[in-house]
Design a protein around this motif. Structure first.
Motif, PDB file in Angstrom:
ATOM      1  N   ASN A 373       0.817  -1.212   0.000  1.00 45.62           N
ATOM      2  CA  ASN A 373       0.000   0.000   0.000  1.00 45.62           C
ATOM      3  C   ASN A 373       0.855   1.269   0.000  1.00 45.62           C
ATOM      4  O   ASN A 373       1.959   1.284   0.550  1.00 45.62           O
ATOM      5  CB  ASN A 373      -0.902   0.042   1.249  1.00 45.62           C
ATOM      6  CG  ASN A 373      -1.840  -1.133   1.323  1.00 45.62           C
ATOM      7  OD1 ASN A 373      -2.784  -1.238   0.543  1.00 45.62           O
ATOM      8  ND2 ASN A 373      -1.580  -2.038   2.258  1.00 45.62           N
ATOM      9  N   TYR A 375       0.447   5.074   1.390  1.00 43.41           N
ATOM     10  CA  TYR A 375      -0.351   5.871   2.315  1.00 43.41           C
ATOM     11  C   TYR A 375      -0.112   7.350   2.032  1.00 43.41           C
ATOM     12  O   TYR A 375       1.015   7.767   1.763  1.00 43.41           O
ATOM     13  CB  TYR A 375       0.001   5.532   3.759  1.00 43.41           C
ATOM     14  CG  TYR A 375      -0.247   4.074   4.095  1.00 43.41           C
ATOM     15  CD1 TYR A 375      -1.536   3.614   4.357  1.00 43.41           C
ATOM     16  CD2 TYR A 375       0.803   3.160   4.111  1.00 43.41           C
ATOM     17  CE1 TYR A 375      -1.769   2.276   4.645  1.00 43.41           C
ATOM     18  CE2 TYR A 375       0.580   1.815   4.393  1.00 43.41           C
ATOM     19  CZ  TYR A 375      -0.711   1.384   4.666  1.00 43.41           C
ATOM     20  OH  TYR A 375      -0.937   0.062   4.935  1.00 43.41           O
ATOM     21  N   GLN A 386      -5.346   5.420   1.778  1.00 45.50           N
ATOM     22  CA  GLN A 386      -4.584   4.222   1.428  1.00 45.50           C
ATOM     23  C   GLN A 386      -4.866   3.860  -0.027  1.00 45.50           C
ATOM     24  O   GLN A 386      -6.021   3.787  -0.447  1.00 45.50           O
ATOM     25  CB  GLN A 386      -4.986   3.048   2.319  1.00 45.50           C
ATOM     26  CG  GLN A 386      -4.355   1.710   1.912  1.00 45.50           C
ATOM     27  CD  GLN A 386      -4.904   0.557   2.729  1.00 45.50           C
ATOM     28  OE1 GLN A 386      -4.642   0.458   3.923  1.00 45.50           O
ATOM     29  NE2 GLN A 386      -5.691  -0.326   2.091  1.00 45.50           N
ATOM     30  N   ASN A 388      -4.159   0.809  -2.515  1.00 43.15           N
ATOM     31  CA  ASN A 388      -3.692  -0.567  -2.613  1.00 43.15           C
ATOM     32  C   ASN A 388      -2.958  -0.736  -3.936  1.00 43.15           C
ATOM     33  O   ASN A 388      -3.518  -0.502  -5.013  1.00 43.15           O
ATOM     34  CB  ASN A 388      -4.870  -1.543  -2.519  1.00 43.15           C
ATOM     35  CG  ASN A 388      -4.411  -2.988  -2.462  1.00 43.15           C
ATOM     36  OD1 ASN A 388      -3.934  -3.533  -3.454  1.00 43.15           O
ATOM     37  ND2 ASN A 388      -4.550  -3.592  -1.295  1.00 43.15           N
TER      38      ASN A 388
END
Length: 525
Positions: A373, A375, A386, A388
């Motif tokens: 991920n 952030y 977040q 992915n």
């Protein structure tokens, strides 16, 4: 594209907004100056101004809020207008705060110092001037004639060319009418700074190297992990020059990221990404043509592409990710392939989850990775997002919207932050520079709970992991970097003062001036 920030709401709210705008008195109809707010702090003057001191002048009232990227973009425009018109034009800053922290006098002087703002500024904490003039957006700049009448209003980002003509016309008309005067104002001049750091913003750690963006000095300081100063890169002068560490110039550099034997720098006010060769300490430019542009959708040649306030950086698997604050996007630079493209964000400011290219971010400023991920610290929505990397989906971990902020721990779905600008990942948790709350917060990614690690900082901006129990924090408004021991939540100065006085490999640049001002309270009414 101009962002009308205070009324940036969902489509469901548009009929209400239209009614609000119809009912509000337009700024251009306001006549005469209202009283200055009682007890309001003033800056850059030795005593509060009076409305009588504004009469007889051509005045620009700059309605801004600290942290607004569009307001920040207008600062050099106003500086150029001041230089062009000299004493014939007076700029007065009206801080109309969005965030609670922006109402506090202690936070204003460092903001003015960071951007070399030297005109008179006062805090309109209760938005009385904002309401008097019918202002509805940040930034808004009003042009007033010598009698205090509004001549023209500029909403959103404008260029020098767009503003200079009506200003010049008003000055010429006032001179012809004999109404233009230049009474002396109680302005304060700058004093020299002697601190080692000035408004440091971002930190990066890799192996035995620690880099700090010494933003107020327009340089990058390089240490080893023991805190020994190795090199200083940058002449200390604000400008744009590639070359050796001693002669290269930056302009308010912020984000940093190591990749192999290269340190990348988000040279924010130059609208460029720079690269420091750690073997030679020489600086080159790898992205940005020096102009500020809007969001790019298709990949483009990095050196030919306008950037828009690159703020935070992070590297991952050979790519450099850029928090492009001005476009509310995340960009991806591949140095090996020499490609640059938008990675996430529609360029519309907001808090919308979903597929990464259609998601909305809000002045993205800090980045961190784990294995799967990316952030993102999103200050204007007081959110942590977040992305992915496997699915490309964006979710909000903490945050509720552009005007939802506070200081609340607990379950992530209910927790509140205030304008967070930095984030770091360590052992299943995110450590957050909760900038306008003057705190470091922890988001446990397993339990999805937020807790406060430490408070009473001074608008921390950047954070990085030094080792498995120590974080380094750019405590920006105190001109310092501190180490936070996670075993006991105690802080200490970093590096030790004696280490900063060891002669580095590169000559130390000249110190740039900084404004050391206490707010001047208004006299009791």
């Amino acid at each position: 594209m101009t962002r009308i920030r205070p009324i940036y709401l969902s489509l469901l709210a548009l009929p209400v907004i239209a009614l609000m705008l119809w009912l509000m008195p337009p700024a251009a109809t306001a006549q005469g100056y209202p009283p200055f707010p009682a007890h309001s702090p003033w800056f850059n003057v030795s005593q509060p101004l009076t409305t009588a001191e504004l009469h007889g002048r051509v005045v620009l009232l700059d309605f801004f809020t600290p942290g607004c990227i569009n307001c920040i973009h207008m600062i050099p425009v106003l500086q150029q207008l001041k230089a062009e018109f000299g004493d014939d034009l007076l700029v007065v800053g009206v801080t109309s705060p969005k965030f609670t922290a922006s109402k506090q006098a202690d936070n204003m002087a460092p903001f003015l110092r960071r951007f070399h703002i030297d005109e008179p500024v006062f805090i309109d904490a209760n938005m009385t001037w904002w309401q008097h003039y019918g202002v509805f957006a940040w930034p808004t700049i009003l042009l007033l004639g010598p009698e205090g009448h509004v001549i023209h209003s500029f909403t959103g980002e404008r260029s020098v060319a767009q503003m200079a003509h009506p200003i010049g016309e008003q000055i010429a008309a006032a001179k012809k009418a004999g109404t233009l005067t230049h009474p002396k104002l109680p302005l304060i001049t700058r004093t020299a700074d002697t601190d080692f750091f000035v408004l440091p913003t971002k930190i990066a750690v890799s192996g035995n190297r620690v880099a700090v963006s010494d933003t107020g000095h327009n340089r990058i300081d390089l240490f080893n992990t023991a805190g020994l100063l190795i090199a200083q890169i940058g002449s200390g002068n604000a400008g744009f020059t590639d070359g050796s560490a001693a002669t290269a110039e930056f302009n308010r550099p912020q984000g940093l990221a190591f990749m192999g034997n290269t340190l990348f720098v988000a040279d924010t006010d130059n609208q460029r990404i720079r690269a420091i060769n750690l073997a030679t300490m020489s600086v080159t430019t790898v992205a940005g043509n020096g102009t500020r542009g809007e969001g790019q959708i298709a990949p483009s040649a990095p050196l030919a592409t306008p950037l828009n306030s690159p703020w935070g950086l992070a590297s991952h698997h050979g790519s450099l990710y850029i928090a492009m604050a001005g476009d509310h996007q995340i960009w991806q630079l591949n140095p090996a392939k020499n490609t640059l493209a938008v990675f996430a964000g529609s360029s519309e400011e907001g808090l919308r989850d979903g597929e990464r290219r259609t998601a909305q971010f809000a002045q993205s400023s800090g980045l961190a990775f784990d294995a799967h991920n990316l952030y993102v610290a999103d200050p204007e929505s007081s959110a942590i997002r977040q992305i992915n990397l496997d699915t490309g989906l964006v979710i909000t971990l903490v945050g509720k919207g552009l005007f939802n902020f506070g200081d609340r721990d607990g379950a992530a779905a209910q927790a509140l932050l205030q304008h967070p600008q930095g984030v770091a990942y360590l052992d299943g948790a995110l450590y957050i520079c909760d900038t306008f709350n003057n705190a470091i917060r922890k988001l446990d990614l397993g339990s999805l709970r937020v807790s406060t690690v430490i408070k009473n900082l001074a608008q921390p901006n950047g954070i990085a992991v030094l080792n498995n129990h120590t974080l380094l924090i750019a405590n920006t408004n105190q001109d310092q970097v501190i180490a936070l021991n996670l075993n006991n939540n105690q802080t200490s100065a970093w590096p030790l003062p004696q280490n900063t006085h060891i002669t580095p490999q590169i000559p130390s640049p000249k110190l740039s001036p900084k404004l050391r001002l206490e707010p001047q309270p208004a006299p009791a009414s």
